[in-house]
Write a protein that holds these residues in place. Structure first.
Motif, PDB file in Angstrom:
ATOM      1  N   ILE A   1       0.817  -1.221   0.000  1.00 26.51           N
ATOM      2  CA  ILE A   1       0.000   0.000   0.000  1.00 26.51           C
ATOM      3  C   ILE A   1       0.850   1.271   0.000  1.00 26.51           C
ATOM      4  N   PRO A   2       1.957   1.345   0.764  1.00 30.22           N
ATOM      5  CA  PRO A   2       2.781   2.564   0.671  1.00 30.22           C
ATOM      6  C   PRO A   2       3.315   2.815  -0.735  1.00 30.22           C
ATOM      7  N   LEU A   3       3.770   1.766  -1.417  1.00 35.44           N
ATOM      8  CA  LEU A   3       4.277   1.922  -2.788  1.00 35.44           C
ATOM      9  C   LEU A   3       3.179   2.378  -3.735  1.00 35.44           C
ATOM     10  N   LEU A   4       2.013   1.750  -3.624  1.00 30.95           N
ATOM     11  CA  LEU A   4       0.889   2.104  -4.491  1.00 30.95           C
ATOM     12  C   LEU A   4       0.419   3.527  -4.214  1.00 30.95           C
ATOM     13  N   THR A   5       0.385   3.896  -2.930  1.00 32.73           N
ATOM     14  CA  THR A   5      -0.028   5.243  -2.550  1.00 32.73           C
ATOM     15  C   THR A   5       0.918   6.287  -3.147  1.00 32.73           C
ATOM     16  N   GLU A   6       2.209   6.022  -3.041  1.00 33.53           N
ATOM     17  CA  GLU A   6       3.205   6.940  -3.596  1.00 33.53           C
ATOM     18  C   GLU A   6       3.050   7.062  -5.113  1.00 33.53           C
ATOM     19  N   HIS A   7       2.823   5.924  -5.761  1.00 24.99           N
ATOM     20  CA  HIS A   7       2.676   5.915  -7.222  1.00 24.99           C
ATOM     21  C   HIS A   7       1.479   6.761  -7.660  1.00 24.99           C
ATOM     22  N   PHE A   8       0.319   6.502  -7.066  1.00 24.04           N
ATOM     23  CA  PHE A   8      -0.886   7.227  -7.466  1.00 24.04           C
ATOM     24  C   PHE A   8      -0.811   8.702  -7.059  1.00 24.04           C
ATOM     25  N   LEU A   9      -0.176   8.972  -5.926  1.00 27.98           N
ATOM     26  CA  LEU A   9      -0.032  10.360  -5.490  1.00 27.98           C
ATOM     27  C   LEU A   9       0.780  11.155  -6.512  1.00 27.98           C
ATOM     28  N   LYS A  10       1.905  10.624  -6.953  1.00 25.51           N
ATOM     29  CA  LYS A  10       2.723  11.306  -7.958  1.00 25.51           C
ATOM     30  C   LYS A  10       1.948  11.512  -9.253  1.00 25.51           C
ATOM     31  N   LEU A  11       1.216  10.486  -9.642  1.00 27.99           N
ATOM     32  CA  LEU A  11       0.452  10.539 -10.888  1.00 27.99           C
ATOM     33  C   LEU A  11      -0.567  11.675 -10.862  1.00 27.99           C
ATOM     34  N   TYR A  12      -1.352  11.744  -9.774  1.00 28.51           N
ATOM     35  CA  TYR A  12      -2.430  12.725  -9.733  1.00 28.51           C
ATOM     36  C   TYR A  12      -1.958  14.115  -9.307  1.00 28.51           C
ATOM     37  N   CYS A  13      -0.876  14.186  -8.554  1.00 31.04           N
ATOM     38  CA  CYS A  13      -0.301  15.505  -8.260  1.00 31.04           C
ATOM     39  C   CYS A  13       0.166  16.174  -9.552  1.00 31.04           C
ATOM     40  N   LYS A  14       0.759  15.378 -10.427  1.00 29.48           N
ATOM     41  CA  LYS A  14       1.209  15.909 -11.717  1.00 29.48           C
ATOM     42  C   LYS A  14       0.020  16.264 -12.591  1.00 29.48           C
TER      43      LYS A  14
END
Length: 457
Positions: A334-347
């Motif tokens: 979950i931490p890895l997935l959270t980081e991935h989606f966070l970067k995606l949507y922040c951009k």
């Protein structure tokens, strides 16, 4: 000399002409059909297509105007816009020739003809026909690819033991042509695994076609999967290849195959056994070379026992099975997935400075995630859109609840986490007034600013 696998249609009211052409052309093409009466043209073209059509220009005795030939040329082009028509006449009138070219004929032959010249003209028309078919195939394939491709996330993310086992299986099976069945709940990433198998296979340079079996209407199933001929049914306005034919050479992914009715299961089984499809409205089997990957969130073994899924189809599709764990069984990812989606949507939403505090990530790990990765993805997107600060809070995730300052809890008593929590909530309590927050915390304004910078507040 080998024959070209072409279909030629000859339309002429002169028995001698049709017989001569049939004998000549049968030495060079696999199928030559002759017709004396032009009124039969619609019926013949409604049943099959031809690579080249030879059409006489005059059918009434004494008529040399060519108007009847032009009339039937227009009719043929209305029925088959890509038809390759060569017009034949005993009168070499240049004006008529120009007119027929404008109406869509590709060439003009004068009787009596020279066999070599005639054959050269027909072979050129046949080559053009094959090129048109290839272009049409590519266009149809591109349409399917445009609707089917979803490469938003090219890589599968995970480091849990369960996912490492999945990666090992993908690596082993990808190198083969074995059919694969992927099992897992909705939102666990079944299509991503199918794409990973394709990307790591010898077919990686070919197409990957994804089909949601549950979304196809039963009355359109054969047309969508196997294609159709123009006129096969009311809305069949042009020849169209199906998903299997479009995927030939590559991989076809049949998602939610457990949703198929028994009659449709039988049709899929027939194709998988024969590796041939037949377009709706034709009787011509077309060979296909596809790798088949299926997926379902249903227990097919249970469905077989309940007579809702064919046992022979299950054996056909599950040479290798891959079971994807639900997100609640791989919480370390979950931490890895959270980081991935966070970067995606922040951009995506131009909020580059948003972060997720560790205590929020821990809360995300405790949630049961009925919608699995897809739910986490949507939750992060919504949170980024709605967030008004640089840090996501538990309250930004509706299912986690909105904790007040007094309700905040910790899984450990790490001093830095406690300090970050105290600073954040003191600033919030004093509505952003740094002087008041610093006074309550027993810090100078400068010391508070340094700590705020340290914790990204």
């Amino acid at each position: 000399m080998s024959k070209s696998k072409g279909r030629i249609l000859v339309i002429d009211d002169d028995d001698y002409i049709t017989l001569s052409l049939k004998l000549l052309l049968e030495e060079h093409f696999t199928e030559v059909t002759t017709v004396k009466e032009p009124k039969k043209i619609p019926g013949i073209l409604g049943k099959q297509s031809f690579d080249v059509i030879l059409l006489d220009m005059n059918f009434k005795q004494g008529d040399t105007s060519g108007e009847e030939g032009i009339y039937w040329l227009k009719k043929i082009k209305e029925m088959e816009i890509d038809a390759n028509v060569i017009l034949i006449t005993a009168y070499g009138d240049v004006n008529i020739a120009v007119k027929t070219i404008k109406e869509g004929a590709i060439d003009f032959v004068v009787k009596p003809w020279q066999n070599e010249k005639l054959l050269s003209t027909i072979h050129a028309a046949y080559t053009l026909s094959q090129e048109k078919k290839r272009v049409k195939h590519l266009r149809s394939q591109q349409k399917i690819l445009s609707s089917a491709m979803d490469n938003q996330f090219a890589n599968i993310i995970g480091q849990s033991g369960a996912m490492l086992d999945v990666f090992k299986t993908i690596e082993k099976v990808a190198k083969t042509n074995a059919d694969v069945l992927i099992l897992g709940d909705n939102g666990t990433g079944k299509e991503m695994v199918a794409r990973a198998i394709h990307r790591n296979s010898p077919r990686a340079e070919e197409v990957f076609i994804s089909v949601d079996m549950g979304a196809i209407q039963e009355n359109l199933f054969e047309s969508e999967l196997f294609g159709h001929k123009k006129g096969a049914f009311t809305d069949a306005r042009e020849d169209r290849i199906g998903r299997f034919e479009a995927a030939s050479g590559g991989t076809i992914f049949l998602d939610e195959i457990g949703n198929l009715s028994l009659p449709l299961q039988a049709k899929i089984l027939t194709v998988l056994q024969s590796r041939h499809i037949t377009r709706v409205g034709t009787n011509d089997p077309i060979p296909i070379d596809v790798r088949v990957i299926c997926a379902t969130n249903s227990s097919l073994a249970t469905m077989v026992k309940e007579k809702r899924f064919r046992e022979d189809l299950l054996y056909r599709i599950n040479t290798v099975e891959i079971t994807l764990p639900p997100l609640k069984e791989r919480i370390e990812d979950i931490p890895l997935l959270t980081e991935h989606f966070l970067k995606l949507y922040c951009k995506k939403y131009q909020k580059e400075h948003i972060r997720v505090p560790e205590y929020v990530v821990k809360k995300l790990q405790k949630y049961h995630w009925p919608g699995n990765i897809r739910e986490l993805q949507h939750a992060l997107e919504r949170a980024v859109i709605m967030c008004e600060s640089d840090n996501l809070q538990a309250g930004d995730f509706a299912f986690l609840g909105n904790e007040s300052t007094e309700e905040q809890s910790f899984d450990d008593f790490n001093l830095e986490k406690l300090e970050e929590w105290a600073i954040r909530n003191s600033i919030k309590k004093h509505h952003g007034n740094i002087s008041h927050a610093a006074q309550e915390l027993g810090l100078s304004r400068g010391a508070l600013y340094r700590r705020m910078e340290k914790y990204g507040l």
